[in-house]
Design an enzyme around this catalytic site. Structure first.
Site, PDB file in Angstrom:
ATOM      1  N   ALA A  66       0.868  -1.171   0.000  1.00  0.00           N
ATOM      2  CA  ALA A  66       0.000   0.000   0.000  1.00  0.00           C
ATOM      3  C   ALA A  66       0.907   1.224   0.000  1.00  0.00           C
ATOM      4  O   ALA A  66       2.082   1.149   0.392  1.00  0.00           O
ATOM      5  CB  ALA A  66      -0.884  -0.014   1.235  1.00  0.00           C
ATOM      6  N   GLU A 112      -0.768  -9.060  -0.681  1.00  0.00           N
ATOM      7  CA  GLU A 112      -2.198  -9.254  -0.409  1.00  0.00           C
ATOM      8  C   GLU A 112      -3.027  -9.205  -1.694  1.00  0.00           C
ATOM      9  O   GLU A 112      -3.971  -9.978  -1.866  1.00  0.00           O
ATOM     10  CB  GLU A 112      -2.671  -8.194   0.596  1.00  0.00           C
ATOM     11  CG  GLU A 112      -2.015  -8.407   1.957  1.00  0.00           C
ATOM     12  CD  GLU A 112      -2.221  -7.238   2.906  1.00  0.00           C
ATOM     13  OE1 GLU A 112      -1.690  -6.133   2.631  1.00  0.00           O
ATOM     14  OE2 GLU A 112      -2.919  -7.405   3.910  1.00  0.00           O
ATOM     15  N   GLU A 132       4.711  -5.086   7.177  1.00  0.00           N
ATOM     16  CA  GLU A 132       4.037  -3.957   7.831  1.00  0.00           C
ATOM     17  C   GLU A 132       4.504  -3.740   9.256  1.00  0.00           C
ATOM     18  O   GLU A 132       4.490  -2.625   9.774  1.00  0.00           O
ATOM     19  CB  GLU A 132       2.516  -4.163   7.814  1.00  0.00           C
ATOM     20  CG  GLU A 132       1.881  -4.078   6.428  1.00  0.00           C
ATOM     21  CD  GLU A 132       1.814  -5.395   5.689  1.00  0.00           C
ATOM     22  OE1 GLU A 132       2.532  -6.353   6.070  1.00  0.00           O
ATOM     23  OE2 GLU A 132       1.041  -5.470   4.715  1.00  0.00           O
TER      24      GLU A 132
HETATM   25  N1  CAA Z   1       4.609   3.203  -0.625  1.00  0.00           N
HETATM   26  C1  CAA Z   1       5.011   4.361  -1.172  1.00  0.00           C
HETATM   27  N2  CAA Z   1       6.149   4.476  -1.888  1.00  0.00           N
HETATM   28  C2  CAA Z   1       6.889   3.403  -2.064  1.00  0.00           C
HETATM   29  C3  CAA Z   1       6.547   2.155  -1.511  1.00  0.00           C
HETATM   30  C4  CAA Z   1       5.342   2.072  -0.776  1.00  0.00           C
HETATM   31  N3  CAA Z   1       4.886   0.918  -0.251  1.00  0.00           N
HETATM   32  N4  CAA Z   1       7.504   1.253  -1.833  1.00  0.00           N
HETATM   33  C5  CAA Z   1       8.411   1.910  -2.570  1.00  0.00           C
HETATM   34  N5  CAA Z   1       8.052   3.202  -2.705  1.00  0.00           N
HETATM   35  C6  CAA Z   1       8.766   4.275  -3.406  1.00  0.00           C
HETATM   36  C7  CAA Z   1       9.975   4.725  -2.624  1.00  0.00           C
HETATM   37  O1  CAA Z   1       9.610   5.642  -1.630  1.00  0.00           O
HETATM   38  C8  CAA Z   1      10.810   5.323  -3.711  1.00  0.00           C
HETATM   39  O2  CAA Z   1      10.299   6.615  -4.018  1.00  0.00           O
HETATM   40  P1  CAA Z   1      11.302   7.898  -4.097  1.00  0.00           P
HETATM   41  O3  CAA Z   1      12.178   7.591  -5.279  1.00  0.00           O
HETATM   42  O4  CAA Z   1      10.368   9.042  -4.303  1.00  0.00           O
HETATM   43  O5  CAA Z   1      12.071   7.913  -2.825  1.00  0.00           O
HETATM   44  C9  CAA Z   1      10.524   4.441  -4.915  1.00  0.00           C
HETATM   45  O6  CAA Z   1       9.297   3.775  -4.620  1.00  0.00           O
HETATM   46  C10 CAA Z   1      11.592   3.378  -5.133  1.00  0.00           C
HETATM   47  O7  CAA Z   1      11.763   2.673  -3.915  1.00  0.00           O
HETATM   48  P2  CAA Z   1      13.188   2.436  -3.210  1.00  0.00           P
HETATM   49  O8  CAA Z   1      14.128   3.544  -3.535  1.00  0.00           O
HETATM   50  O9  CAA Z   1      12.933   2.159  -1.768  1.00  0.00           O
HETATM   51  O10 CAA Z   1      13.672   1.113  -3.983  1.00  0.00           O
HETATM   52  P3  CAA Z   1      14.686   0.011  -3.441  1.00  0.00           P
HETATM   53  O11 CAA Z   1      14.981  -0.864  -4.618  1.00  0.00           O
HETATM   54  O12 CAA Z   1      15.813   0.616  -2.713  1.00  0.00           O
HETATM   55  O13 CAA Z   1      13.854  -0.845  -2.349  1.00  0.00           O
HETATM   56  C11 CAA Z   1      11.901  -2.005  -1.516  1.00  0.00           C
HETATM   57  C12 CAA Z   1      12.738  -1.629  -2.756  1.00  0.00           C
HETATM   58  C13 CAA Z   1      12.699  -2.979  -0.634  1.00  0.00           C
HETATM   59  C14 CAA Z   1      10.644  -2.699  -2.041  1.00  0.00           C
HETATM   60  C15 CAA Z   1      11.531  -0.735  -0.709  1.00  0.00           C
HETATM   61  O14 CAA Z   1      10.996   0.234  -1.607  1.00  0.00           O
HETATM   62  C16 CAA Z   1      10.550  -0.966   0.390  1.00  0.00           C
HETATM   63  O15 CAA Z   1      10.896  -1.489   1.437  1.00  0.00           O
HETATM   64  N6  CAA Z   1       9.266  -0.519   0.174  1.00  0.00           N
HETATM   65  C17 CAA Z   1       8.240  -0.575   1.182  1.00  0.00           C
HETATM   66  C18 CAA Z   1       7.760  -1.996   1.415  1.00  0.00           C
HETATM   67  C19 CAA Z   1       6.685  -2.006   2.470  1.00  0.00           C
HETATM   68  O16 CAA Z   1       6.921  -1.690   3.626  1.00  0.00           O
HETATM   69  N7  CAA Z   1       5.476  -2.405   2.071  1.00  0.00           N
HETATM   70  C20 CAA Z   1       4.328  -2.462   2.983  1.00  0.00           C
HETATM   71  C21 CAA Z   1       3.556  -1.178   2.894  1.00  0.00           C
HETATM   72  S1  CAA Z   1       2.269  -1.064   4.120  1.00  0.00           S
HETATM   73  C22 CAA Z   1       1.019  -2.030   3.521  1.00  0.00           C
HETATM   74  O17 CAA Z   1       1.105  -2.593   2.456  1.00  0.00           O
HETATM   75  C23 CAA Z   1      -0.193  -2.162   4.405  1.00  0.00           C
HETATM   76  C24 CAA Z   1      -1.154  -3.188   3.982  1.00  0.00           C
HETATM   77  O18 CAA Z   1      -1.323  -4.223   4.571  1.00  0.00           O
HETATM   78  C25 CAA Z   1      -1.983  -3.019   2.827  1.00  0.00           C
END
Ligand code: CAA
Length: 258
Positions: A66, A112, A132
């Site tokens: 998300a 999900e 999360e």
């Molecule tokens: N939400 C918003 N933006 C996101 C995102 C997310 N879930 N995942 C990645 N992005 C964005 C980053 O912020 C980044 O944007 P900027 O360039 O503006 O900074 C862009 O996408 C590229 O991401 P990274 O630079 O982080 O890429 P990476 O290759 O270094 O890492 C990754 C990849 C490991 C997937 C990392 O992006 C990450 O950990 N993302 C978040 C994963 C996460 O925590 N997901 C759960 C979200 S909460 C949820 O989903 C609740 C639910 O149950 C529905």
């Protein structure tokens, strides 16, 4: 065909191929993607010419969750008041078959979403996780329930409590994915599989989907009863008459969806 801000939708014969297209955010699932996906799925369900859908992302990310930036400033009243994420129930309620073709990250809401599809084909690059807890929250789009049903308590609990990602091989071994394919072949293989499903009797496809999903929601006796009633019901369709006649006459069935 409709144009969407965050999706590319193509028809490959009777297969609707939906590609999530927010590359700048690794396909993070924001309100716009939800709105677009619901519209695309409603169009798919309503189109008698379309018989199976494939949802895919990019080689790097199916969806990285998300949209954290969209959720960051929210409080309880807004989340609860708007029943945030409730719209995804409508995605999960798509009546016709939907395959998830996952390459790269399927994290949080991305995992999900894949689990809301009927089955997952994984590229050998796929990574699944429910991270999360690292954000101080929990899954919110059904992950704690669907992951546990798919892989069992031990692995689901470990994944939710540690945020550890699993690769495609571990996901297949655990029963989360149906099959692993080389990343370069993922979309074509998914469309090929979808084309097989699209060639089946349409009402039987919906009935098969409904009864397998019922296994998640009912006890054994009620589920078997539900299956039997749907099975009986198909004997009121032209496709049952045709399918069985075609078998006996040693020819392919010609389906009318009636
Ligand atoms: N939400 C918003 N933006 C996101 C995102 C997310 N879930 N995942 C990645 N992005 C964005 C980053 O912020 C980044 O944007 P900027 O360039 O503006 O900074 C862009 O996408 C590229 O991401 P990274 O630079 O982080 O890429 P990476 O290759 O270094 O890492 C990754 C990849 C490991 C997937 C990392 O992006 C990450 O950990 N993302 C978040 C994963 C996460 O925590 N997901 C759960 C979200 S909460 C949820 O989903 C609740 C639910 O149950 C529905």
């Amino acid at each position: 065909m409709a144009e969407y801000d965050t999706l590319i939708v193509e028809h490959r014969g009777a297969v609707t191929l939906v590609t999530l297209n927010r590359p700048q955010a690794l396909n993070a699932l924001n309100g716009q993607i939800l709105t677009d996906l619901l519209a695309a799925m409603a169009a798919y369900d309503a189109d008698p010419g379309q018989r199976c859908a494939v949802i895919t992302g990019s080689p790097k990310a199916f969806a990285a969750g998300a949209d954290i930036k969209e959720m960051q400033a929210q409080g309880f009243a807004a989340m609860y008041g708007h029943d945030f994420f409730a719209g995804w129930d409508r995605f999960a309620a798509t009546r016709k078959p939907v395959i998830a073709a996952v390459a790269g990250y399927a994290l949080g809401g991305g995992c999900e979403l894949a689990m809301m599809c009927d089955f997952i084909l994984a590229a050998d690059t796929a990574k699944f996780g429910q991270p999360e807890i690292k954000l101080g929250v929990t899954p919110g789009m059904g992950g704690s329930q669907r992951l546990t049903r798919a892989v069992g308590k031990a692995k689901a609990m470990e994944m939710c409590l540690t945020g550890r990602m699993i690769d495609a091989v571990e996901a297949e071994r655990a029963g989360l994915v149906a099959r692993i394919v080389p990343a370069d072949d993922l979309v074509e293989e998914a469309v090929k599989t979808a084309t097989v499903i699209a060639g089946m009797a349409p009402l039987a496809a919906i009935a098969n989907k409904e009864m397998v999903l019922a296994a998640f929601e009912t006890g054994l006796a009620a589920g078997v009863q539900f299956e039997r009633r749907l099975f009986h019901g198909l004997f009121g369709t032209a496709d049952q008459t045709e399918g069985m006649a075609a078998f006996v006459e040693k020819r392919p069935g010609v389906w009318t969806g009636s």
